[in-house]
Design a protein around this motif. Structure first.
Motif, PDB file in Angstrom:
ATOM      1  N   SER A  57       0.849  -1.191   0.000  1.00 23.43           N
ATOM      2  CA  SER A  57       0.000   0.000   0.000  1.00 23.43           C
ATOM      3  C   SER A  57       0.885   1.242   0.000  1.00 23.43           C
ATOM      4  CB  SER A  57      -0.937   0.013   1.214  1.00 23.43           C
ATOM      5  OG  SER A  57      -0.195   0.072   2.415  1.00 23.43           O
ATOM      6  N   GLY A  58       0.284   2.349  -0.413  1.00 19.71           N
ATOM      7  CA  GLY A  58       0.980   3.627  -0.402  1.00 19.71           C
ATOM      8  C   GLY A  58       1.502   4.048  -1.761  1.00 19.71           C
ATOM      9  N   ARG A  59       2.107   5.236  -1.775  1.00 23.43           N
ATOM     10  CA  ARG A  59       2.684   5.808  -2.996  1.00 23.43           C
ATOM     11  C   ARG A  59       3.983   6.512  -2.632  1.00 23.43           C
ATOM     12  NH1 ARG A  59      -0.201   5.846  -7.395  1.00 23.43           N
ATOM     13  NH2 ARG A  59      -2.412   5.435  -7.315  1.00 23.43           N
ATOM     14  N   ALA A  60       4.961   6.375  -3.526  1.00 21.63           N
ATOM     15  CA  ALA A  60       6.260   7.008  -3.319  1.00 21.63           C
ATOM     16  C   ALA A  60       7.034   6.944  -4.626  1.00 21.63           C
ATOM     17  CB  ALA A  60       7.034   6.284  -2.213  1.00 21.63           C
ATOM     18  N   ALA A  61       8.246   7.418  -4.569  1.00 21.35           N
ATOM     19  CA  ALA A  61       9.222   7.188  -5.630  1.00 21.35           C
ATOM     20  C   ALA A  61      10.323   6.342  -5.019  1.00 21.35           C
ATOM     21  CB  ALA A  61       9.773   8.508  -6.152  1.00 21.35           C
ATOM     22  N   VAL A  62      11.011   5.587  -5.859  1.00 25.43           N
ATOM     23  CA  VAL A  62      12.161   4.814  -5.396  1.00 25.43           C
ATOM     24  C   VAL A  62      13.294   5.052  -6.378  1.00 25.43           C
ATOM     25  CG1 VAL A  62      11.518   2.663  -6.590  1.00 25.43           C
ATOM     26  CG2 VAL A  62      12.967   2.565  -4.553  1.00 25.43           C
TER      27      VAL A  62
END
Length: 105
Positions: A57-62
Motif C-alpha cells: 500500500s501507499g505511494r512514493a518514488a524509489v
C-alpha cells in the motif's frame, strides 16, 4: 506451512515501534514488512543481499542506483546486493514486503 496476515504483521510492527519487522527467516531467504509514513525519510543503506520489494500500500518514488520511478500498490522492485537505493517523495503511507536472499543479517 507458515501463514501470515498483513494486518497482524502491521500491528506487531507498530507495537514494536520500528519501521521494519522481520517475520520469516529461512536458510535461503528472509521476509519482512517495511513501513514509511507519508513525508518521512528512508534511512536505508545498501545491503549485502539481493532484495525484492512488493508494495502492499501507499505511494512514493524509489531510486535504485541511478534509476528513479514512481511506485504504488502492486509495484515490484528488484535491488541487487550492494546497490544504493531509497524510497522518497512518500505521498501516502508506504507498506512494503521485503524479501532478502540470502537472509538479512
Amino acid at each position: 506451512m507458515k501463514v501470515f496476515r498483513l494486518d497482524d504483521l502491521e500491528a506487531e510492527r507498530a507495537a514494536n515501534e520500528g519501521a521494519y519487522l522481520q517475520f520469516l527467516r529461512e536458510r535461503n531467504m528472509s521476509v519482512g514488512l517495511y513501513a514509511l509514513d507519508a513525508g518521512s525519510h528512508d534511512p536505508q543503506k545498501p545491503h549485502l543481499q539481493d532484495e525484492v520489494y512488493l508494495v502492499v500500500s501507499g505511494r512514493a518514488a524509489v531510486t535504485v542506483g541511478l534509476e528513479t520511478t514512481d511506485i504504488a500498490r502492486g509495484s515490484v522492485v528488484y535491488v541487487p546486493a550492494g546497490v544504493v537505493h531509497k524510497f522518497h517523495h512518500i505521498s501516502e503511507d508506504l507498506r512494503v514486503l521485503v524479501v532478502f536472499s540470502p537472509p538479512e543479517g
